[in-house]
Design a protein around this motif. Structure first.
Motif, mmCIF file in Angstrom:
data_model
loop_
_atom_site.group_PDB
_atom_site.id
_atom_site.type_symbol
_atom_site.label_atom_id
_atom_site.label_comp_id
_atom_site.label_asym_id
_atom_site.label_seq_id
_atom_site.Cartn_x
_atom_site.Cartn_y
_atom_site.Cartn_z
ATOM 1 N N ASN A 204 0.822 -1.034 0.042
ATOM 2 C CA ASN A 204 -0.105 -0.029 0.008
ATOM 3 C C ASN A 204 0.808 1.205 -0.025
ATOM 4 N N ILE A 205 0.458 2.604 -0.346
ATOM 5 C CA ILE A 205 0.819 3.554 -0.293
ATOM 6 C C ILE A 205 1.163 4.121 0.920
ATOM 7 N N PHE A 206 2.129 4.210 1.779
ATOM 8 C CA PHE A 206 2.092 4.959 2.940
ATOM 9 C C PHE A 206 2.291 6.476 3.017
ATOM 10 N N ALA A 207 3.167 6.948 1.922
ATOM 11 C CA ALA A 207 3.161 8.480 1.835
ATOM 12 C C ALA A 207 3.432 8.942 0.514
ATOM 13 N N ARG A 208 3.010 9.973 -0.174
ATOM 14 C CA ARG A 208 3.147 10.447 -1.381
ATOM 15 C C ARG A 208 3.826 11.907 -1.188
ATOM 16 N N PHE A 209 4.633 12.299 -2.110
ATOM 17 C CA PHE A 209 5.386 13.451 -1.960
ATOM 18 C C PHE A 209 5.234 14.370 -3.197
ATOM 19 N N PRO A 210 5.163 15.700 -3.162
ATOM 20 C CA PRO A 210 5.470 16.506 -4.339
ATOM 21 C C PRO A 210 6.599 16.700 -4.948
ATOM 22 N N LYS A 211 6.842 16.488 -6.363
ATOM 23 C CA LYS A 211 8.100 16.465 -6.947
ATOM 24 C C LYS A 211 8.941 17.881 -6.268
ATOM 25 N N GLU A 212 8.213 19.000 -6.552
ATOM 26 C CA GLU A 212 9.132 20.123 -6.163
ATOM 27 C C GLU A 212 9.742 20.147 -4.625
ATOM 28 N N ASN A 213 9.352 19.345 -3.781
ATOM 29 C CA ASN A 213 9.973 19.225 -2.497
ATOM 30 C C ASN A 213 11.190 18.346 -2.601
ATOM 31 N N GLY A 214 11.659 17.978 -3.517
ATOM 32 C CA GLY A 214 12.754 16.957 -3.465
ATOM 33 C C GLY A 214 12.300 15.485 -3.741
ATOM 34 N N THR A 215 13.247 14.634 -3.788
ATOM 35 C CA THR A 215 13.088 13.143 -4.313
ATOM 36 C C THR A 215 13.507 12.398 -2.800
ATOM 37 N N PRO A 216 12.462 11.704 -2.428
ATOM 38 C CA PRO A 216 12.554 10.918 -1.261
ATOM 39 C C PRO A 216 13.582 9.769 -1.877
ATOM 40 N N ASP A 217 14.596 9.385 -0.676
ATOM 41 C CA ASP A 217 15.735 8.546 -0.791
ATOM 42 C C ASP A 217 15.707 7.553 0.287
ATOM 43 N N GLY A 218 16.783 7.662 1.182
ATOM 44 C CA GLY A 218 16.755 6.771 2.127
ATOM 45 C C GLY A 218 15.718 6.963 3.355
ATOM 46 N N LEU A 219 15.753 5.945 4.374
ATOM 47 C CA LEU A 219 14.664 5.942 5.269
ATOM 48 C C LEU A 219 15.139 5.166 6.483
ATOM 49 N N THR A 220 14.590 5.606 7.631
ATOM 50 C CA THR A 220 14.784 4.546 8.641
ATOM 51 C C THR A 220 13.481 4.641 9.555
ATOM 52 N N VAL A 221 13.650 3.682 10.536
ATOM 53 C CA VAL A 221 12.418 3.898 11.526
ATOM 54 C C VAL A 221 12.856 4.021 13.019
ATOM 55 N N ASN A 222 12.228 4.925 13.695
ATOM 56 C CA ASN A 222 12.769 5.147 15.004
ATOM 57 C C ASN A 222 12.283 3.843 15.748
ATOM 58 N N PRO A 223 13.059 3.312 16.305
ATOM 59 C CA PRO A 223 12.670 2.077 16.968
ATOM 60 C C PRO A 223 12.003 2.191 18.442
ATOM 61 N N ASP A 224 11.871 3.427 18.903
ATOM 62 C CA ASP A 224 11.178 3.796 20.063
ATOM 63 C C ASP A 224 9.887 4.097 19.681
ATOM 64 N N THR A 225 9.553 4.952 18.696
ATOM 65 C CA THR A 225 8.298 5.642 18.625
ATOM 66 C C THR A 225 7.690 5.077 17.115
ATOM 67 N N GLY A 226 8.457 4.381 16.340
ATOM 68 C CA GLY A 226 7.777 4.068 14.987
ATOM 69 C C GLY A 226 7.686 5.021 14.115
ATOM 70 N N ASP A 227 8.174 6.240 14.492
ATOM 71 C CA ASP A 227 8.244 7.229 13.301
ATOM 72 C C ASP A 227 9.194 6.661 12.118
ATOM 73 N N VAL A 228 8.721 7.309 10.935
ATOM 74 C CA VAL A 228 9.532 7.132 9.660
ATOM 75 C C VAL A 228 10.314 8.326 9.519
ATOM 76 N N VAL A 229 11.495 8.390 9.293
ATOM 77 C CA VAL A 229 12.408 9.424 8.882
ATOM 78 C C VAL A 229 12.799 9.094 7.498
ATOM 79 N N ILE A 230 12.730 10.106 6.584
ATOM 80 C CA ILE A 230 12.943 10.261 5.115
ATOM 81 C C ILE A 230 13.940 10.959 4.938
ATOM 82 N N ALA A 231 14.922 10.636 4.282
ATOM 83 C CA ALA A 231 15.965 11.933 3.595
ATOM 84 C C ALA A 231 15.575 12.162 2.209
#
Length: 283
Positions: A187-214
């Motif tokens: 499923n699609i988790f998140a969609r981003f507008p092209k003008e804001n840059g290209t999503p690259d690497g990511l990681t998940v905060n093991p404590d909170t479950g937040d997804v951090v995207i570069a």
């Protein structure tokens, strides 16, 4: 959330495309690669930014690395996997059949010995494979992506796997079975507008479950909660933020400088590694 997030210089390594940051808990060092140079780096925390080690194994581009029984696994050109110790000669360990015209990109290890490998999308659609080092076997999990398969991360409950496809400007989420190394229900988790840059690497905060995207060409990190809602942005004076990795609650950030611009290096250390130290949230 990352309260009072203040990135500090971790390694002044002058990489064109620093990527694939991975923490080695036994050595207590961060490893990473410079993809086009095919150079491998490592460094402990709390040493000076220039006190890193590096070596070039001479195998061409290296998209990512992983650890296996004290050795490195290097995922590179022609979808070949090489094995060896840091600073020493590496040997061919495995090869993905019929993929000699492309290369591996990002790779993620789970806790049971599986490795999830993105295969670059040019000249054919991007793919996601599982590699089992114990048997040197590959299994395709998904494919047909119209963009570079990129960052991956696993939720704290080990039931979800997040997966970026850069030029689709999407992060997908799968139902994940770590024991069998299988994915279902993309499923699609998140969609981003092209003008804001290209999503690259990511990681998940093991404590909170937040997804951090570069974001490549976005100069930022986006922090999303487990529903895909954005909670925070962290901005950098560097345009190309490539990947992220949590280790000991610190966040490590890799950056790029491609094509190389000496002014971007002198002014902002573009192409270096940064760290956001863990600080407890104020009550």
């Amino acid at each position: 959330m990352l309260p009072d997030a203040k990135p500090e210089l971790f390694a002044s390594c002058r990489c064109t495309v620093a990527e694939g940051p991975r923490w080695n808990p036994k050595e207590k060092r961060l490893y990473w690669v410079d993809i086009p140079a095919g150079t491998i780096y490592r460094k402990p925390v709390d040493t000076a930014p220039e006190r890193f080690e590096s070596f070039s194994p001479g195998i061409g581009k290296v998209g990512a690395l992983a650890f296996l029984q004290g050795d490195l696994l290097l995922f590179g050109e022609k979808c070949r996997v090489w094995r060896g110790a840091f600073g020493q000669k590496v040997e061919l360990f495995a090869e993905l059949p019929d993929h000699g015209d492309t290369r591996f990109n990002d790779v993620l290890a789970d806790r049971t010995g599986h490795l999830y490998c993105g295969v670059a999308w040019n000249p054919h659609p991007g793919e996601l494979w599982k590699f089992t080092p114990e048997t040197c076997s590959f299994q395709q999990l998904d494919g047909g992506f119209n963009g570079m398969p990129n960052g991956m991360g696993i939720s704290p409950d080990r039931k979800k796997l997040y997966f970026t496809v850069s030029e689709e400007y999407l992060v997908y989420v799968f139902d994940f079975n770590e024991y069998s190394g299988t994915l279902r229900n993309r499923n699609i988790f998140a969609r981003f507008p092209k003008e804001n840059g290209t999503p690259d690497g990511l990681t998940v905060n093991p404590d909170t479950g937040d997804v951090v995207i570069a974001f490549w060409n976005g100069g930022r990190l986006a922090i999303l909660d487990s529903t895909g809602k954005q909670k925070q942005e962290i901005h950098f004076p560097i345009e190309k933020i490539t990947s992220v990795e949590f280790a000991n609650k610190n966040l490590f950030i890799t950056t790029g400088n491609r094509p190389w611009q000496e002014t971007a290096w002198k002014n902002h250390q573009a192409g270096s590694i940064f760290m956001i130290r863990h600080r407890e949230e104020k009550k």
